[in-house]
Design an enzyme around this catalytic site. Structure first.
Site, PDB file in Angstrom:
ATOM      1  N   ASP A 157       2.289 -11.412   8.146  1.00  0.00           N
ATOM      2  CA  ASP A 157       2.075 -10.988   6.761  1.00  0.00           C
ATOM      3  C   ASP A 157       3.103 -11.662   5.852  1.00  0.00           C
ATOM      4  O   ASP A 157       4.279 -11.790   6.197  1.00  0.00           O
ATOM      5  CB  ASP A 157       2.185  -9.463   6.655  1.00  0.00           C
ATOM      6  CG  ASP A 157       1.593  -8.920   5.372  1.00  0.00           C
ATOM      7  OD1 ASP A 157       0.546  -8.254   5.433  1.00  0.00           O
ATOM      8  OD2 ASP A 157       2.166  -9.184   4.285  1.00  0.00           O
ATOM      9  N   ASN A 174      -6.836  -0.672   6.160  1.00  0.00           N
ATOM     10  CA  ASN A 174      -7.071  -0.148   4.819  1.00  0.00           C
ATOM     11  C   ASN A 174      -8.494  -0.496   4.399  1.00  0.00           C
ATOM     12  O   ASN A 174      -8.964  -1.610   4.648  1.00  0.00           O
ATOM     13  CB  ASN A 174      -6.069  -0.748   3.832  1.00  0.00           C
ATOM     14  CG  ASN A 174      -4.635  -0.355   4.147  1.00  0.00           C
ATOM     15  OD1 ASN A 174      -4.376   0.767   4.587  1.00  0.00           O
ATOM     16  ND2 ASN A 174      -3.699  -1.261   3.930  1.00  0.00           N
ATOM     17  N   GLY A 176      -6.220   1.474  -0.252  1.00  0.00           N
ATOM     18  CA  GLY A 176      -5.151   0.508  -0.492  1.00  0.00           C
ATOM     19  C   GLY A 176      -5.465  -0.905  -0.055  1.00  0.00           C
ATOM     20  O   GLY A 176      -4.550  -1.726   0.085  1.00  0.00           O
ATOM     21  N   GLN A 177      -6.745  -1.208   0.138  1.00  0.00           N
ATOM     22  CA  GLN A 177      -7.114  -2.575   0.540  1.00  0.00           C
ATOM     23  C   GLN A 177      -6.980  -3.509  -0.647  1.00  0.00           C
ATOM     24  O   GLN A 177      -7.530  -3.251  -1.726  1.00  0.00           O
ATOM     25  CB  GLN A 177      -8.554  -2.596   1.075  1.00  0.00           C
ATOM     26  CG  GLN A 177      -8.962  -3.970   1.602  1.00  0.00           C
ATOM     27  CD  GLN A 177     -10.357  -3.966   2.227  1.00  0.00           C
ATOM     28  OE1 GLN A 177     -11.085  -2.979   2.151  1.00  0.00           O
ATOM     29  NE2 GLN A 177     -10.727  -5.081   2.824  1.00  0.00           N
ATOM     30  N   HIS A 234      -9.151  -6.733   8.109  1.00  0.00           N
ATOM     31  CA  HIS A 234      -7.980  -7.076   8.915  1.00  0.00           C
ATOM     32  C   HIS A 234      -7.317  -5.815   9.423  1.00  0.00           C
ATOM     33  O   HIS A 234      -7.361  -4.766   8.779  1.00  0.00           O
ATOM     34  CB  HIS A 234      -6.978  -7.919   8.109  1.00  0.00           C
ATOM     35  CG  HIS A 234      -6.628  -7.334   6.775  1.00  0.00           C
ATOM     36  ND1 HIS A 234      -7.462  -7.400   5.677  1.00  0.00           N
ATOM     37  CD2 HIS A 234      -5.534  -6.640   6.364  1.00  0.00           C
ATOM     38  CE1 HIS A 234      -6.903  -6.787   4.646  1.00  0.00           C
ATOM     39  NE2 HIS A 234      -5.730  -6.314   5.046  1.00  0.00           N
ATOM     40  N   HIS A 246      -3.657  -4.310  10.388  1.00  0.00           N
ATOM     41  CA  HIS A 246      -2.208  -4.486  10.298  1.00  0.00           C
ATOM     42  C   HIS A 246      -1.579  -4.008  11.607  1.00  0.00           C
ATOM     43  O   HIS A 246      -1.876  -2.903  12.073  1.00  0.00           O
ATOM     44  CB  HIS A 246      -1.605  -3.619   9.178  1.00  0.00           C
ATOM     45  CG  HIS A 246      -2.014  -3.983   7.795  1.00  0.00           C
ATOM     46  ND1 HIS A 246      -1.171  -4.645   6.924  1.00  0.00           N
ATOM     47  CD2 HIS A 246      -3.153  -3.748   7.100  1.00  0.00           C
ATOM     48  CE1 HIS A 246      -1.776  -4.809   5.749  1.00  0.00           C
ATOM     49  NE2 HIS A 246      -2.990  -4.270   5.828  1.00  0.00           N
TER      50      HIS A 246
HETATM   51  P1  5GP Z   1      -4.383  -4.893   2.509  1.00  0.00           P
HETATM   52  O1  5GP Z   1      -3.615  -4.365   1.336  1.00  0.00           O
HETATM   53  O2  5GP Z   1      -5.669  -5.555   2.054  1.00  0.00           O
HETATM   54  O3  5GP Z   1      -4.605  -3.892   3.607  1.00  0.00           O
HETATM   55  O4  5GP Z   1      -3.471  -6.007   3.169  1.00  0.00           O
HETATM   56  C1  5GP Z   1      -3.404  -7.303   2.687  1.00  0.00           C
HETATM   57  C2  5GP Z   1      -2.143  -7.909   3.250  1.00  0.00           C
HETATM   58  O5  5GP Z   1      -2.244  -9.306   3.108  1.00  0.00           O
HETATM   59  C3  5GP Z   1      -0.864  -7.491   2.535  1.00  0.00           C
HETATM   60  O6  5GP Z   1       0.024  -6.879   3.460  1.00  0.00           O
HETATM   61  C4  5GP Z   1      -0.305  -8.784   1.960  1.00  0.00           C
HETATM   62  O7  5GP Z   1       1.102  -8.853   2.030  1.00  0.00           O
HETATM   63  C5  5GP Z   1      -0.976  -9.828   2.833  1.00  0.00           C
HETATM   64  N1  5GP Z   1      -1.213 -11.102   2.163  1.00  0.00           N
HETATM   65  C6  5GP Z   1      -1.743 -11.301   0.925  1.00  0.00           C
HETATM   66  N2  5GP Z   1      -1.842 -12.612   0.656  1.00  0.00           N
HETATM   67  C7  5GP Z   1      -1.357 -13.255   1.752  1.00  0.00           C
HETATM   68  C8  5GP Z   1      -1.204 -14.639   2.073  1.00  0.00           C
HETATM   69  O8  5GP Z   1      -1.523 -15.547   1.295  1.00  0.00           O
HETATM   70  N3  5GP Z   1      -0.673 -14.928   3.291  1.00  0.00           N
HETATM   71  C9  5GP Z   1      -0.296 -13.954   4.178  1.00  0.00           C
HETATM   72  N4  5GP Z   1       0.221 -14.345   5.358  1.00  0.00           N
HETATM   73  N5  5GP Z   1      -0.434 -12.635   3.913  1.00  0.00           N
HETATM   74  C10 5GP Z   1      -0.956 -12.301   2.709  1.00  0.00           C
END
Ligand code: 5GP
Ligand code: ZN
Length: 112
Positions: free
Chosen positions: A29, A85, A91-92, A98, A100
């Site tokens: 991340d 999420n 919180g997505q 994906h 985490h």
């Molecule tokens: P969500 O909030 O959708 O469950 O998680 C998205 C995750 O993607 C977040 O933890 C954020 O830090 C990560 N993320 C967003 N953009 C990028 C990126 O360009 N590269 C990487 N490696 N992680 C990303």
């Protein structure tokens, strides 16, 4: 194609690969919330776990297995958390399914 995780998976946006196979790609991340924070995403674009049906069950199970495999490779013997999420209230922030993997420190419960 504007999905940032599809671009990460096809290599057009750089990432730090942690694990990959024919079904999924796991990468660090960008903004880690724990000493180990890895995202496991299917190679196929699926926007959300809320967009899956029963035919996706094997793929969903594979994502959980892959996350647990990364946890073992990272030596998270004391435990870890897997989080998916979904949607605005969940919180997505990236609309490509994906999982985490968070570990390397004690994690509180309930989450925010
Ligand atoms: P969500 O909030 O959708 O469950 O998680 C998205 C995750 O993607 C977040 O933890 C954020 O830090 C990560 N993320 C967003 N953009 C990028 C990126 O360009 N590269 C990487 N490696 N992680 C990303
Ligand atoms: Zn995508």
């Amino acid at each position: 194609m504007s999905c940032i995780f599809c671009k990460i998976i096809d290599g057009s946006i750089p990432s730090t690969a942690v694990y990959e196979d024919e079904l999924c790609y796991a990468f660090a991340d960008l903004h880690p919330q724990a000493p180990v924070h890895v995202l496991v995403a299917p190679r196929e674009h699926i926007a959300s776990v809320d967009d899956t049906d029963q035919s996706d069950g094997l793929l969903l199970g594979h994502l959980l297995w892959a996350a647990s495999e990364v946890a073992r490779e990272k030596g998270l013997a004391k435990g870890y958390r897997l989080v998916v999420n979904a949607g605005e209230d969940g919180g997505q922030t990236v609309d490509h399914l994906h999982v985490h993997l968070l570990g390397g420190r004690p994690l509180t419960w309930p989450p925010g």
